[in-house]
Design a protein around this motif. Structure first.
Motif, mmCIF file in Angstrom:
data_model
loop_
_atom_site.group_PDB
_atom_site.id
_atom_site.type_symbol
_atom_site.label_atom_id
_atom_site.label_comp_id
_atom_site.label_asym_id
_atom_site.label_seq_id
_atom_site.Cartn_x
_atom_site.Cartn_y
_atom_site.Cartn_z
ATOM 1 N N HIS A 44 0.750 -0.923 0.448
ATOM 2 C CA HIS A 44 -0.159 -0.192 0.292
ATOM 3 C C HIS A 44 1.058 0.867 0.061
ATOM 4 C CE1 HIS A 44 -3.282 -2.443 1.672
ATOM 5 N NE2 HIS A 44 -2.223 -3.253 0.666
ATOM 6 N N ARG A 60 0.792 -8.605 5.740
ATOM 7 C CA ARG A 60 -0.191 -8.397 4.057
ATOM 8 C C ARG A 60 0.158 -9.430 3.221
ATOM 9 N NH1 ARG A 60 0.207 -1.939 3.438
ATOM 10 N NH2 ARG A 60 -1.487 -1.437 4.831
ATOM 11 N N HIS A 106 -0.571 -14.777 8.533
ATOM 12 C CA HIS A 106 -0.949 -13.318 8.667
ATOM 13 C C HIS A 106 -1.848 -13.220 10.056
ATOM 14 C CE1 HIS A 106 -4.046 -10.420 7.123
ATOM 15 N NE2 HIS A 106 -4.735 -11.296 7.185
ATOM 16 N N TYR A 160 -0.392 -5.048 15.737
ATOM 17 C CA TYR A 160 -1.482 -4.449 16.475
ATOM 18 C C TYR A 160 -1.909 -4.149 17.153
ATOM 19 C CZ TYR A 160 -1.770 -2.683 11.091
ATOM 20 O OH TYR A 160 -2.064 -2.476 10.140
ATOM 21 N N HIS A 162 -13.829 -9.975 4.322
ATOM 22 C CA HIS A 162 -12.646 -8.837 5.454
ATOM 23 C C HIS A 162 -11.776 -7.982 4.580
ATOM 24 C CE1 HIS A 162 -9.744 -9.729 7.848
ATOM 25 N NE2 HIS A 162 -8.090 -10.193 6.923
HETATM 26 C C1 HEM Z 1 -7.982 -13.497 12.809
HETATM 27 C C2 HEM Z 1 -8.370 -13.884 11.459
HETATM 28 C C3 HEM Z 1 -7.707 -12.439 10.551
HETATM 29 C C4 HEM Z 1 -7.147 -10.993 11.185
HETATM 30 C C5 HEM Z 1 -7.455 -10.175 12.658
HETATM 31 C C6 HEM Z 1 -7.067 -10.502 9.657
HETATM 32 C C7 HEM Z 1 -6.707 -8.989 10.340
HETATM 33 C C8 HEM Z 1 -5.921 -8.138 9.159
HETATM 34 C C9 HEM Z 1 -6.005 -6.974 9.459
HETATM 35 C C10 HEM Z 1 -5.791 -5.933 10.181
HETATM 36 C C11 HEM Z 1 -5.596 -6.384 7.367
HETATM 37 C C12 HEM Z 1 -4.817 -5.355 7.543
HETATM 38 C C13 HEM Z 1 -3.294 -5.706 7.318
HETATM 39 C C14 HEM Z 1 -2.929 -3.881 6.795
HETATM 40 O O1 HEM Z 1 -3.390 -3.445 5.525
HETATM 41 O O2 HEM Z 1 -2.646 -3.173 8.392
HETATM 42 C C15 HEM Z 1 -5.608 -7.388 6.592
HETATM 43 C C16 HEM Z 1 -5.367 -7.790 5.414
HETATM 44 C C17 HEM Z 1 -5.285 -8.648 4.299
HETATM 45 N N1 HEM Z 1 -6.240 -10.074 5.185
HETATM 46 FE FE1 HEM Z 1 -6.905 -10.805 7.191
HETATM 47 N N2 HEM Z 1 -7.393 -11.382 8.970
HETATM 48 C C18 HEM Z 1 -6.937 -12.450 9.521
HETATM 49 C C19 HEM Z 1 -7.711 -13.203 8.818
HETATM 50 C C20 HEM Z 1 -6.915 -13.313 7.277
HETATM 51 C C21 HEM Z 1 -8.069 -14.885 6.298
HETATM 52 C C22 HEM Z 1 -8.522 -16.146 6.843
HETATM 53 C C23 HEM Z 1 -7.055 -14.404 5.434
HETATM 54 C C24 HEM Z 1 -7.817 -15.694 3.997
HETATM 55 C C25 HEM Z 1 -7.906 -16.204 3.913
HETATM 56 C C26 HEM Z 1 -7.396 -13.039 5.466
HETATM 57 C C27 HEM Z 1 -6.632 -12.256 4.286
HETATM 58 C C28 HEM Z 1 -6.533 -11.121 4.576
HETATM 59 C C29 HEM Z 1 -6.132 -10.114 3.262
HETATM 60 C C30 HEM Z 1 -5.712 -10.743 1.495
HETATM 61 C C31 HEM Z 1 -5.731 -8.817 3.460
HETATM 62 C C32 HEM Z 1 -5.027 -7.838 2.766
HETATM 63 C C33 HEM Z 1 -4.032 -7.971 2.092
HETATM 64 C C34 HEM Z 1 -3.023 -6.597 1.907
HETATM 65 O O3 HEM Z 1 -3.546 -5.905 1.865
HETATM 66 O O4 HEM Z 1 -2.382 -7.004 0.314
HETATM 67 N N3 HEM Z 1 -7.440 -12.321 6.242
HETATM 68 N N4 HEM Z 1 -5.963 -8.960 8.080
#
Ligand code: HEM
Ligand code: FES
Length: 356
Positions: free
Chosen positions: A42, A54, A101, A109, A184
């Motif tokens: 980003h 990420r 992740h 955080y 999400h």
């Molecule tokens: C306990 C479960 C999870 C939490 C607390 C969580 C939390 C987060 C947070 C806070 C972000 C933003 C990060 C940032 O840009 O500052 C994020 C991005 C993302 N999350 Fe999760 N997530 C969880 C599970 C998952 C799962 C299971 C998947 C996919 C199978 C996933 C896929 C993604 C993707 C694709 C992004 C964007 C990545 C990018 O910015 O390029 N997340 N998540």
């Protein structure tokens, strides 16, 4: 086949599959983290912890997308079938990537929170009533829980213990989980992005999953036309000239099951296409001495009875067949698993029916 539960053996194909997957994950993470950080990250300056989060999040999303594309691709073109056979390994690896992740997120955080970091994850933001700043982590948590349940129950032991229909129903949770990942990302990450490379990957992935499922469903509907009015109960399979000795024709029936019709030693027999072990495609198995061998893990069934040879006890449903002129027809009402059906000789003409 199994008398009770027997573990499925590892073989060179599985090792190769896992190796290719590991290389794919390593390559994705390398590109995201080192080769093209500007392209995929980003615009705001970020620290390595968030960058790693990420990378693993995006990788888990891409893996989940590929997993969900394999099913419809294999239905559209049999060359994709080898990808389907070891899909469970793919799923388990996706869970580890998704967990990494989530741990980066929680450790960064919420590490400095006054309360426990897991409590903070759940209660730090409860603004569920607004779009901007919506606690999108909740969708990620739901998806992660589902993925963990699916991975934990993916072993053959659970298939045997829960029975294949229950196991299959549980595994359909993969679809709500994918939708939850889409939510999400849509509610959270995409909202404050200036760099649109990830948005494009994300939209392409989600569209591919939806589009391929639609195309595969439509193609199947075209392949299985509704029964003609004068043969209300019998479904046309194909013309006899299209059957090949030792091979099967697979057809989708109106109720959604698939039948496999075999020509073996000049006689026709029909059994369910779904193996009793893990629903493997029996119609793609080789047939020797009236026994068809499931291409997935080698269970065998007699095509005349749907039964595994003694001492094994697995059974699949059989179907009644008939020849109407040169058209092979099947009665779509499945016989109870293991019901013997007399094979239909193909040398005679006119309507020859198989009796149960
Ligand atoms: C306990 C479960 C999870 C939490 C607390 C969580 C939390 C987060 C947070 C806070 C972000 C933003 C990060 C940032 O840009 O500052 C994020 C991005 C993302 N999350 Fe999760 N997530 C969880 C599970 C998952 C799962 C299971 C998947 C996919 C199978 C996933 C896929 C993604 C993707 C694709 C992004 C964007 C990545 C990018 O910015 O390029 N997340 N998540
Ligand atoms: S032997 Fe495993 S699915 Fe058929």
């Amino acid at each position: 086949m199994s008398v009770k539960y027997i573990p499925v053996q590892w073989n060179s194909n599985k090792y190769l599959y896992d190796l290719v997957m590991l290389c794919g994950v390593a390559l994705f993470l390398y590109v995201f983290l080192y080769a093209a950080p500007g392209l995929l990250s980003h615009e705001r300056p970020i620290n390595p912890q968030v960058h790693n989060a990420r990378a693993f999040g995006a990788c888990a999303f891409v893996m989940l997308t590929v997993i969900l594309c394999i099913g419809p691709l294999a239905r559209l073109d049999t060359r994709f079938l080898p990808l389907l056979y070891n899909r469970r390994h793919f799923g388990v690896m996706t869970v580890f990537v998704a967990l990494t992740h989530a741990s980066y997120i929680v450790d960064w955080y919420f590490a400095f929170s006054m309360s426990d970091k897991y409590e903070a994850l759940l209660f730090a933001n409860t603004s569920y009533g607004q779009l901007q700043g919506f606690p999108f982590e909740a969708f990620g948590i739901f998806a992660l829980i589902v993925l963990i349940i699916l991975a934990a129950t993916s072993h053959d032991f659970w298939m045997k213990f829960l029975t294949p229909p229950v196991w299959k129903r549980i595994h359909y949770l993969i679809y709500p989980a994918y939708l939850s990942v889409v939510a999400h990302v849509s509610f959270g990450v995409l909202q404050d992005q200036q760099n649109h490379v990830f948005t494009a990957i994300f939209l392409a992935g989600a569209t591919a999953v939806g589009g391929l499922h639609l195309v595969a469903a439509l193609a199947e509907r075209r392949r299985a036309p509704a029964p003609a009015a004068d043969t209300a109960e019998w479904i046309d399979i194909c013309d006899l000239s299209q059957m090949r000795e030792g091979f099967a024709k697979i057809r989708l029936l109106p109720e959604g099951d698939r039948v496999a019709v075999f020509l073996h030693e000049g006689r026709l027999s029909a059994i369910s296409n779904a193996c009793a072990h893990q629903n493997g495609p029996l119609g793609e198995g080789r047939i020797i001495d009236c026994l068809v061998t499931c291409p997935w893990h080698g269970f065998q069934y007699d095509v005349r009875t749907g039964r595994s040879p003694a001492p094994f006890t697995e059974k699949v449903p059989t179907y009644a067949l008939r020849l109407s002129g040169s058209t092979v027809q099947v009665d779509p009402r499945a016989n109870p698993p293991g019901t013997p059906v007399e094979p239909v000789p193909v040398s005679g003409s006119g309507t020859a029916e198989a009796g149960v």
